[in-house]
Write an enzyme that holds these catalytic residues in place. Structure first.
Site, PDB file in Angstrom:
ATOM      1  N   ASP A  38      -0.146   5.164   0.655  1.00 26.01           N
ATOM      2  CA  ASP A  38      -0.365   6.198   1.667  1.00 26.01           C
ATOM      3  C   ASP A  38      -0.389   5.572   3.062  1.00 26.01           C
ATOM      4  O   ASP A  38      -1.148   4.644   3.329  1.00 26.01           O
ATOM      5  CB  ASP A  38      -1.683   6.932   1.398  1.00 26.01           C
ATOM      6  N   ASP A  61       0.865  -1.176   0.000  1.00 27.75           N
ATOM      7  CA  ASP A  61       0.000   0.000   0.000  1.00 27.75           C
ATOM      8  C   ASP A  61       0.909   1.237   0.000  1.00 27.75           C
ATOM      9  O   ASP A  61       2.079   1.149   0.401  1.00 27.75           O
ATOM     10  CB  ASP A  61      -0.876  -0.015   1.253  1.00 27.75           C
TER      11      ASP A  61
END
Lengths: 310, 310
Positions: free
Chosen positions: B29, B27
């Site tokens: 952010d 991932d």
């Protein structure tokens, strides 16, 4: 579940039905008219009920029109009425905020998602508000907005309520503002939760759909001020000081109108077949609400006029 | 529920952890960066993983950027990467439509609610579409629209899919079009269902919130092509031909990243504490997903570099 009594064509039953009530709460679309087409015989039927001393109140979830605007529509369609007979969800919201919620100033301002009808009614109750039809909110979000909304510098510290209604100019900027106010503790209200808005013989996004992003983001459901919410019934009762046992709700939708009357413990509910509901709907095992009476059309009540004439 | 293994500071455990996997799905952010701030040591850690022969893939739910635009962001932030390492929900949606859904032409056009990122990816997969950033849909609804949308004369008969993503220009006109296409049988897809979009250290409406009015109006939930939907995992697996047992999902959110990895039966999941999740979240009785491993920050994996250097 009691079977609803069918009144059409049975003048004795209609007379007995009318005698049971002092007040008739009437939904508009699907009962009085469809769009701009008034159903035949309805103006005469309303006059007939009034001539028998009955009070009629038009109870509608449409929040885009104020009572004054509704009155214009009634007059334009040849239906005699008075502004005091009209009770819309915008007005219901305004009196809930001003008379029941009664937030202490200065933190009593309303951030409005909606059209002019809501603004008119808030003004009539002297409720301060921002948003709504203000052109400052009818535009794209800018880098300055992202920053100022996030850090609060572009927010109004006096906002204590977010009121979501049908807004034909909904946009990302308004949703972003509303989200921040809710995150900062604003009370979450909705004029009504109708998912769709019937127009042009089809369906468009309704007030309830406009508010769903806010509910999804915050995990909180708004208090709705339209049918079938009993907050609206309380407001209607408070204004008209009606005796619920002698009041009948008339409508074409089980999940709003009939449910509204049943849950409000009114003396009666009357379904008409000129709108959404069909007989099979309340005969279904999972019927959302069952009316006490039904007629093919509202004007069937007027058919008793001749029969009782002296 | 097995307790997650804490790796920070334990070089032997980190080495063993890295050896167990060939592919790391990451991932962005909250893991790589927060907004435009890259976490210290992350570029070096990614290089370290690559130097040990690991494949890294950036798996993000942000649908507003295409892979090319993401690559620019990586490069601008000083993180060496390749467009083939990037897998966003816009791309995931495009390949789902073109390679899995495969609607027969001509009724295979997509009505897009979203920004340019979705359009780029649809074009890259040669999927025809309307809506999106087209100025014809970035305006108020008119009387002609009400009529033409309701009677279908303004609708494109070739639309077979409605794809809802994050749209900073959402409006009543787009929602009205999308509703009609769904009522006429279009497949309902969403790039992802994140309720909020983190920006400027706050929260704004997310892709999932943009699509909720359509779900509320139609009573149907969209198939989501972002984490934690396994439709995205299938797309990732199809593209990279990875061995799930030798793949680890790395993320900061239990309800998207870790759930995505657990439900995808990957060989492992690694939580980082630089984003949303805290240790208490997975220790809660109602934890939505529990990671197999966790570190304070991604760069803690790189700390093993010195220890294993020859």
């Amino acid at each position: 579940m009691t079977k609803p009594k069918y009144l059409t064509g049975d003048n004795a039953a209609i007379n007995e039905f009318i005698d049971r009530f002092d007040v008739f709460l009437l939904d508009c679309d699907g009962v009085i008219w469809s769009g701009d087409h008034v159903f035949e015989g309805v103006p005469e039927t309303l006059e007939y009920l009034r001539s028998r001393g009955k009070k009629v109140v038009f109870v509608t979830n449409n929040s885009t029109k104020s009572r004054e605007e509704y009155l214009k529509k009634f007059t334009g369609l040849g239906i005699p009425s008075d502004v005091e007979e009209i009770f819309g969800s915008a007005y219901s919201s305004a009196i809930y905020i001003s008379r029941i919620l009664q937030l202490p100033a200065p933190k009593n301002k309303v951030f409005v998602i909606g059209e002019a009808g809501i603004e008119h009614e808030l003004r009539s109750e002297k409720v301060p508000f921002i948003g709504g039809t203000d052109p400052a909110f009818r535009r794209d979000i800018t880098p300055e907005d992202w920053k100022g909304i996030a850090d609060g510098s572009l927010l109004d510290p006096d906002v204590g309520v977010v009121l979501a209604g049908l807004d034909f100019h909904i946009n990302y900027l308004k949703l972003s503002h509303a989200l921040q106010y809710l995150r900062r503790g604003a009370v979450f209200l909705a004029t009504n939760t109708d998912s769709t808005f019937p127009a042009n013989h089809s369906f468009f996004p309704g007030a309830g759909s406009i508010g769903t992003p806010l509910a999804y983001m915050t995990g909180a459901q708004p208090l709705a001020l339209g049918k079938p919410s009993q907050a609206m019934m309380d407001a209607v009762e408070g204004k008209f000081r009606l005796d619920r046992a002698r009041t009948c709700m008339v409508g074409d939708r089980l999940n709003t109108d009939i449910k509204f009357g049943v849950e409000g413990r009114l003396g009666g509910t009357l379904a008409v077949l000129t709108g959404v509901a069909r007989q099979a709907d309340w005969e279904a095992d999972d019927a959302v609400a069952v009316p006490a009476f039904y007629v093919d059309r509202l004007s069937d009540l007027g058919a008793a006029a001749a029969a009782v004439a002296p």
